[in-house]
Design a protein around this motif. Structure first.
Motif, PDB file in Angstrom:
ATOM      1  N   GLY A 124       0.671  -1.184  -0.017  1.00  0.00           N
ATOM      2  CA  GLY A 124       0.110  -0.012   0.091  1.00  0.00           C
ATOM      3  C   GLY A 124       0.955   1.356  -0.067  1.00  0.00           C
ATOM      4  O   GLY A 124       0.652   2.318  -0.605  1.00  0.00           O
ATOM      5  N   ALA A 125       1.974   1.464   0.690  1.00  0.00           N
ATOM      6  CA  ALA A 125       2.795   2.403   0.589  1.00  0.00           C
ATOM      7  C   ALA A 125       3.618   2.736  -0.670  1.00  0.00           C
ATOM      8  O   ALA A 125       3.549   3.835  -1.212  1.00  0.00           O
ATOM      9  CB  ALA A 125       3.901   2.086   1.784  1.00  0.00           C
ATOM     10  N   CYS A 126       4.141   1.486  -1.202  1.00  0.00           N
ATOM     11  CA  CYS A 126       4.474   1.538  -2.801  1.00  0.00           C
ATOM     12  C   CYS A 126       3.360   2.269  -3.607  1.00  0.00           C
ATOM     13  O   CYS A 126       3.568   3.281  -4.196  1.00  0.00           O
ATOM     14  CB  CYS A 126       4.890   0.688  -3.257  1.00  0.00           C
ATOM     15  SG  CYS A 126       6.320  -0.177  -2.192  1.00  0.00           S
ATOM     16  N   SER A 127       2.303   1.628  -3.522  1.00  0.00           N
ATOM     17  CA  SER A 127       1.278   1.886  -4.438  1.00  0.00           C
ATOM     18  C   SER A 127       0.622   3.413  -4.492  1.00  0.00           C
ATOM     19  O   SER A 127       0.314   4.137  -5.251  1.00  0.00           O
ATOM     20  CB  SER A 127       0.035   0.979  -4.329  1.00  0.00           C
ATOM     21  OG  SER A 127      -1.117   1.056  -5.119  1.00  0.00           O
ATOM     22  N   ALA A 128       0.699   3.566  -3.057  1.00  0.00           N
ATOM     23  CA  ALA A 128       0.151   5.147  -2.737  1.00  0.00           C
ATOM     24  C   ALA A 128       0.893   6.244  -3.391  1.00  0.00           C
ATOM     25  O   ALA A 128       0.276   7.110  -4.221  1.00  0.00           O
ATOM     26  CB  ALA A 128      -0.131   5.457  -1.300  1.00  0.00           C
ATOM     27  N   CYS A 129       2.219   5.983  -3.161  1.00  0.00           N
ATOM     28  CA  CYS A 129       3.236   7.027  -3.878  1.00  0.00           C
ATOM     29  C   CYS A 129       3.150   6.786  -5.539  1.00  0.00           C
ATOM     30  O   CYS A 129       3.223   7.730  -6.172  1.00  0.00           O
ATOM     31  CB  CYS A 129       4.490   6.631  -3.295  1.00  0.00           C
ATOM     32  SG  CYS A 129       5.833   7.920  -3.871  1.00  0.00           S
ATOM     33  N   HIS A 130       3.254   5.673  -5.795  1.00  0.00           N
ATOM     34  CA  HIS A 130       3.219   5.488  -7.403  1.00  0.00           C
ATOM     35  C   HIS A 130       1.889   6.106  -7.863  1.00  0.00           C
ATOM     36  O   HIS A 130       1.890   6.626  -9.095  1.00  0.00           O
ATOM     37  CB  HIS A 130       3.285   4.070  -7.623  1.00  0.00           C
ATOM     38  CG  HIS A 130       4.893   3.546  -7.792  1.00  0.00           C
ATOM     39  ND1 HIS A 130       5.257   2.495  -8.204  1.00  0.00           N
ATOM     40  CD2 HIS A 130       5.930   4.253  -7.067  1.00  0.00           C
ATOM     41  CE1 HIS A 130       6.685   2.464  -7.967  1.00  0.00           C
ATOM     42  NE2 HIS A 130       6.840   3.144  -7.169  1.00  0.00           N
ATOM     43  N   LYS A 131       0.717   5.636  -7.623  1.00  0.00           N
ATOM     44  CA  LYS A 131      -0.509   6.322  -7.968  1.00  0.00           C
ATOM     45  C   LYS A 131      -0.440   7.758  -7.865  1.00  0.00           C
ATOM     46  O   LYS A 131      -1.103   8.623  -9.080  1.00  0.00           O
ATOM     47  CB  LYS A 131      -1.620   5.829  -7.123  1.00  0.00           C
ATOM     48  CG  LYS A 131      -1.862   4.464  -7.527  1.00  0.00           C
ATOM     49  CD  LYS A 131      -3.143   3.919  -6.519  1.00  0.00           C
ATOM     50  CE  LYS A 131      -3.471   2.530  -6.888  1.00  0.00           C
ATOM     51  NZ  LYS A 131      -4.606   2.011  -6.076  1.00  0.00           N
ATOM     52  N   ALA A 132       0.205   8.554  -7.222  1.00  0.00           N
ATOM     53  CA  ALA A 132       0.086   9.833  -7.042  1.00  0.00           C
ATOM     54  C   ALA A 132       1.221  10.468  -7.710  1.00  0.00           C
ATOM     55  O   ALA A 132       1.064  11.539  -8.373  1.00  0.00           O
ATOM     56  CB  ALA A 132       0.053  10.381  -5.655  1.00  0.00           C
ATOM     57  N   TYR A 133       2.473   9.914  -7.853  1.00  0.00           N
ATOM     58  CA  TYR A 133       3.784  10.605  -8.243  1.00  0.00           C
ATOM     59  C   TYR A 133       4.415   9.912  -9.378  1.00  0.00           C
ATOM     60  O   TYR A 133       5.580  10.629  -9.730  1.00  0.00           O
ATOM     61  CB  TYR A 133       4.510  10.732  -7.004  1.00  0.00           C
ATOM     62  CG  TYR A 133       3.869  11.664  -5.687  1.00  0.00           C
ATOM     63  CD1 TYR A 133       3.441  13.044  -6.205  1.00  0.00           C
ATOM     64  CD2 TYR A 133       3.626  11.358  -4.666  1.00  0.00           C
ATOM     65  CE1 TYR A 133       2.864  13.762  -5.189  1.00  0.00           C
ATOM     66  CE2 TYR A 133       2.866  12.187  -3.707  1.00  0.00           C
ATOM     67  CZ  TYR A 133       2.591  13.266  -4.141  1.00  0.00           C
ATOM     68  OH  TYR A 133       1.972  13.995  -3.252  1.00  0.00           O
ATOM     69  N   ARG A 134       4.123   8.795 -10.112  1.00  0.00           N
ATOM     70  CA  ARG A 134       4.611   8.213 -11.023  1.00  0.00           C
ATOM     71  C   ARG A 134       3.773   7.975 -12.071  1.00  0.00           C
ATOM     72  O   ARG A 134       2.543   7.495 -12.048  1.00  0.00           O
ATOM     73  CB  ARG A 134       5.213   6.852 -10.556  1.00  0.00           C
ATOM     74  CG  ARG A 134       5.925   5.962 -11.565  1.00  0.00           C
ATOM     75  CD  ARG A 134       6.265   4.721 -10.812  1.00  0.00           C
ATOM     76  NE  ARG A 134       7.326   3.900 -11.801  1.00  0.00           N
ATOM     77  CZ  ARG A 134       7.112   3.208 -12.869  1.00  0.00           C
ATOM     78  NH1 ARG A 134       5.722   3.237 -13.281  1.00  0.00           N
ATOM     79  NH2 ARG A 134       8.004   2.854 -13.479  1.00  0.00           N
ATOM     80  N   GLN A 135       4.087   8.474 -13.221  1.00  0.00           N
ATOM     81  CA  GLN A 135       3.365   8.047 -14.520  1.00  0.00           C
ATOM     82  C   GLN A 135       3.394   6.923 -14.795  1.00  0.00           C
ATOM     83  O   GLN A 135       4.420   6.028 -14.768  1.00  0.00           O
ATOM     84  CB  GLN A 135       4.137   8.952 -15.552  1.00  0.00           C
ATOM     85  CG  GLN A 135       3.274   8.773 -17.079  1.00  0.00           C
ATOM     86  CD  GLN A 135       3.916   9.504 -18.300  1.00  0.00           C
ATOM     87  OE1 GLN A 135       3.953  10.948 -18.205  1.00  0.00           O
ATOM     88  NE2 GLN A 135       4.457   8.952 -19.061  1.00  0.00           N
ATOM     89  N   PRO A 136       2.181   5.997 -15.152  1.00  0.00           N
ATOM     90  CA  PRO A 136       2.326   4.503 -15.587  1.00  0.00           C
ATOM     91  C   PRO A 136       3.145   4.564 -16.811  1.00  0.00           C
ATOM     92  O   PRO A 136       3.310   5.531 -17.700  1.00  0.00           O
ATOM     93  CB  PRO A 136       0.747   4.349 -15.750  1.00  0.00           C
ATOM     94  CG  PRO A 136       0.094   5.584 -15.009  1.00  0.00           C
ATOM     95  CD  PRO A 136       1.029   6.726 -15.244  1.00  0.00           C
ATOM     96  N   GLU A 137       3.692   3.461 -16.876  1.00  0.00           N
ATOM     97  CA  GLU A 137       4.556   3.022 -18.165  1.00  0.00           C
ATOM     98  C   GLU A 137       3.558   2.560 -19.200  1.00  0.00           C
ATOM     99  O   GLU A 137       2.573   1.809 -18.898  1.00  0.00           O
ATOM    100  CB  GLU A 137       5.621   1.802 -17.851  1.00  0.00           C
ATOM    101  CG  GLU A 137       6.768   2.250 -17.049  1.00  0.00           C
ATOM    102  CD  GLU A 137       7.677   1.054 -16.521  1.00  0.00           C
ATOM    103  OE1 GLU A 137       8.229   0.409 -17.688  1.00  0.00           O
ATOM    104  OE2 GLU A 137       7.928   0.648 -15.715  1.00  0.00           O
ATOM    105  N   SER A 138       3.883   3.145 -20.348  1.00  0.00           N
ATOM    106  CA  SER A 138       2.958   2.660 -21.347  1.00  0.00           C
ATOM    107  C   SER A 138       3.290   1.538 -22.437  1.00  0.00           C
ATOM    108  O   SER A 138       4.277   0.814 -21.796  1.00  0.00           O
ATOM    109  CB  SER A 138       2.648   3.917 -22.149  1.00  0.00           C
ATOM    110  OG  SER A 138       3.938   4.310 -22.715  1.00  0.00           O
TER     111      SER A 138
END
Length: 156
Positions: free
Chosen positions: A142-156
């Motif tokens: 959850g900690a990883c996901s919360a940061c990635h959802k808010a601050y990391r552009q998904p790879e296409s």
């Protein structure tokens, strides 16, 4: 023969200049490679713990504690130093960092603190057994996901 040597020399010089110019254009190349390396190592160790949590790999205390220790060590060094302003997506090659990291820096740093807390809990769990790892996995993921959802552009 001389004209071939001149052509080769010119081509080699242009290639070297293009390579130098590309590096000069992205001053964040090294820091982005470093943060990618940190995240890849963390993903590898999360994979090892995830396999134990799912029961696809038998619990082994040495493996689990090493993976959890690696995650905690990586979490402890993640800071704004790995995310200098200007190293965001579309401004720096190979970056997935969204501009909100800098616009919402306090929240970003709070998410890093959450990751550190979850990593510490996983270290405790990893020393116990597979069930403890499974119970701790939700907080760490959850900690990883919360940061990635808010601050990391998904790879296409």
């Amino acid at each position: 023969m001389t004209s071939k040597l001149v052509v080769f020399t010119v081509f080699a010089s242009l290639s070297a200049f293009a390579s130098f110019a590309q590096e000069a254009e992205d001053p964040f190349k090294d820091v982005i490679e470093t943060r990618h390396g940190l995240m890849l190592q963390m993903a590898s160790d999360l994979g090892a713990l995830g396999a134990i949590a799912k029961g696809t790999t038998a619990y082994d205390q040495a493996t689990a504690t090493k993976a959890a220790s690696n995650i905690a060590a990586i979490a402890s060094v993640i800071s704004m130093a790995q995310f200098p302003a200007g190293s965001e997506v579309e401004k720096s090659a190979d970056s997935f960092a969204l501009p909100d990291i800098w616009a919402k820096q306090d929240d970003f740093l709070a998410k890093i603190a959450d990751l550190n807390d979850a990593a510490a809990m996983m270290q405790t769990a990893a020393a116990k057994n597979g069930d403890a790892i499974k119970a701790s996995m939700a907080q760490l993921g959850g900690a990883c996901s919360a940061c990635h959802k808010a601050y990391r552009q998904p790879e296409s």
